[in-house]
Structures are given as structure tokens and as C-alpha cells.
Design a protein around this motif. Structure first.
Motif, PDB file in Angstrom:
ATOM      1  N   VAL A   1       1.343  60.492  19.132  1.00 25.52           N
ATOM      2  CA  VAL A   1       1.487  59.978  20.434  1.00 25.52           C
ATOM      3  C   VAL A   1       0.785  58.732  20.772  1.00 25.52           C
ATOM      4  CG1 VAL A   1       1.330  60.183  22.843  1.00 25.52           C
ATOM      5  CG2 VAL A   1       1.919  62.229  21.438  1.00 25.52           C
ATOM      6  N   THR A   2       1.365  57.573  21.246  1.00 23.65           N
ATOM      7  CA  THR A   2       0.671  56.400  21.289  1.00 23.65           C
ATOM      8  C   THR A   2       0.586  56.065  22.707  1.00 23.65           C
ATOM      9  OG1 THR A   2       1.853  55.519  19.091  1.00 23.65           O
ATOM     10  CG2 THR A   2       0.601  53.892  20.557  1.00 23.65           C
ATOM     11  N   ASP A   3      -0.908  55.549  22.692  1.00 21.50           N
ATOM     12  CA  ASP A   3      -1.075  55.199  24.465  1.00 21.50           C
ATOM     13  C   ASP A   3      -0.591  53.499  24.459  1.00 21.50           C
ATOM     14  OD1 ASP A   3      -2.081  54.238  26.987  1.00 21.50           O
ATOM     15  OD2 ASP A   3      -4.087  55.047  26.450  1.00 21.50           O
ATOM     16  N   VAL A   4       0.317  53.215  25.218  1.00 24.28           N
ATOM     17  CA  VAL A   4       0.645  51.962  24.952  1.00 24.28           C
ATOM     18  C   VAL A   4       0.404  51.209  26.329  1.00 24.28           C
ATOM     19  CG1 VAL A   4       2.622  52.111  23.365  1.00 24.28           C
ATOM     20  CG2 VAL A   4       3.011  52.683  25.762  1.00 24.28           C
TER      21      VAL A   4
ATOM     22  N   ALA B   1       3.073  56.182  27.724  1.00 23.17           N
ATOM     23  CA  ALA B   1       2.855  56.722  26.308  1.00 23.17           C
ATOM     24  C   ALA B   1       4.264  56.764  25.456  1.00 23.17           C
ATOM     25  CB  ALA B   1       2.369  57.956  26.353  1.00 23.17           C
ATOM     26  N   THR B   2       4.178  56.543  24.370  1.00 18.41           N
ATOM     27  CA  THR B   2       5.335  56.641  23.330  1.00 18.41           C
ATOM     28  C   THR B   2       5.125  57.579  22.234  1.00 18.41           C
ATOM     29  OG1 THR B   2       5.541  54.347  23.470  1.00 18.41           O
ATOM     30  CG2 THR B   2       6.378  55.509  21.304  1.00 18.41           C
TER      31      THR B   2
ATOM     32  N   THR C   1       9.715  56.548  24.950  1.00 12.92           N
ATOM     33  CA  THR C   1       8.538  56.122  25.881  1.00 12.92           C
ATOM     34  C   THR C   1       8.589  56.650  27.163  1.00 12.92           C
ATOM     35  OG1 THR C   1       8.500  54.197  24.465  1.00 12.92           O
ATOM     36  CG2 THR C   1       7.383  54.058  26.747  1.00 12.92           C
ATOM     37  N   THR C   2       7.764  57.312  27.591  1.00 15.86           N
ATOM     38  CA  THR C   2       7.494  57.818  29.102  1.00 15.86           C
ATOM     39  C   THR C   2       6.675  56.884  29.932  1.00 15.86           C
ATOM     40  OG1 THR C   2       5.545  58.891  28.503  1.00 15.86           O
ATOM     41  CG2 THR C   2       7.262  60.358  28.106  1.00 15.86           C
ATOM     42  N   ARG C   3       6.823  56.848  31.334  1.00 17.30           N
ATOM     43  CA  ARG C   3       6.104  56.177  32.069  1.00 17.30           C
ATOM     44  C   ARG C   3       5.680  57.055  33.261  1.00 17.30           C
ATOM     45  NH1 ARG C   3       8.771  50.212  33.335  1.00 17.30           N
ATOM     46  NH2 ARG C   3       7.992  49.159  31.530  1.00 17.30           N
ATOM     47  N   ASN C   4       4.449  56.984  33.786  1.00 17.14           N
ATOM     48  CA  ASN C   4       3.993  58.066  34.688  1.00 17.14           C
ATOM     49  C   ASN C   4       3.620  57.130  36.154  1.00 17.14           C
ATOM     50  OD1 ASN C   4       3.080  60.764  35.100  1.00 17.14           O
ATOM     51  ND2 ASN C   4       1.243  59.735  35.407  1.00 17.14           N
TER      52      ASN C   4
END
Length: 142
Positions: free
Chosen positions: A72-75, A80-81, A118-121
Motif C-alpha cells: 500500500v502506497t501513501d500518495v 492511498a494506492t 487508488t482510494t480517496r478519503n
């Protein structure tokens, strides 16, 4: 007689009849139509209804528990990807995510490639924000 053993046939097993068990191969699992073939644990994930990957992750790039997730990558803030260990056959797969906790309005899937989601919060004001993490599960062809 000895010749009787040579001509004996074995019937396929079913819910009501004893017989020989036949195992499904990948193409039969992907078709998902047989009601007589057996499935081994190593082939189950080929069925269309099976989750191909899932993860409980934190927004700093850690995967607490997962299946088929390489990392998991903090972008960036609120993003997060998820990097899938086995790529999907295309970007056309379903990845569903939800935030772990906090006053979050939504966690969305911001897009897929064959190998990532890729997620967006977002917080309640609609601003990208970090929280303590989230969950993601993906379904599709690999």
C-alpha cells in the motif's frame, strides 16, 4: 471374470450418486456453470464471485492484513494506492472501499489500473484528509 474389470466404467459422482469426482480447471471455474465438478482451494479464486484481493490498510502505507496485496502506497493527504500482487486482466474490475473510522463523509475508489486501485478519503466538508485507514475488496478477472 477377469475381463469384467477391463470393461467396467465409473460414473461421475453427484449429489445423489456415488462415483468418480472430477475437478474443475481454471476455464470451468471462470465459466461458473457446472454443478458436478469439484473445486480445490487453489482453483476457487478463479470463480467470478470470488474476491481476488482485499486489504485492511492504514493511510501511512501499511497493510495490517491482506490477500493478494503486494503493498500500500501513501500518495498524499487522504490518498492511498493498493498495489495488487497479481494484476487484473484490465482496469475493468470492481474495487469497493470504505473508511475505517472517524467523521469521514466517504472513501472512494479514485480509479484502477490492471495492477492498482487508488482510494480517496474525504471528511464531512469534502476535503481530502487522512484518517486511521480503510478496507478495500476487489472482484474481477485476473
Amino acid at each position: 471374470p477377469a475381463n469384467l474389470a477391463a470393461v467396467r466404467t465409473t460414473l461421475a459422482a453427484s449429489d445423489t450418486e456415488k462415483g468418480t469426482i472430477e475437478y474443475a480447471v481454471q476455464s470451468e471455474m471462470e465459466a461458473g456453470s457446472s454443478t458436478t465438478l469439484a473445486v480445490t482451494p487453489g482453483r476457487q479464486h478463479y470463480h467470478p464471485s470470488a474476491a481476488k484481493g482485499w486489504c485492511f490498510f492504514d493511510t501511512s502505507g501499511g497493510a495490517t492484513v491482506s490477500y493478494n496485496v503486494a503493498s500500500v502506497t501513501d500518495v498524499g493527504t487522504g490518498e492511498a494506492t493498493i498495489n495488487w500482487a497479481t494484476d487484473f486482466s484490465s482496469a475493468n474490475f470492481c474495487a469497493v472501499c470504505t473508511p475505517l473510522a472517524g467523521p469521514m463523509a466517504a472513501m472512494t475508489n479514485n480509479g484502477n489500473t490492471a495492477g492498482t486501485s487508488t482510494t480517496r478519503n474525504y471528511n464531512q466538508a469534502g476535503v481530502l484528509t487522512d484518517n486511521s485507514g480503510g478496507y478495500i475488496v476487489a472482484f474481477g478477472d485476473q
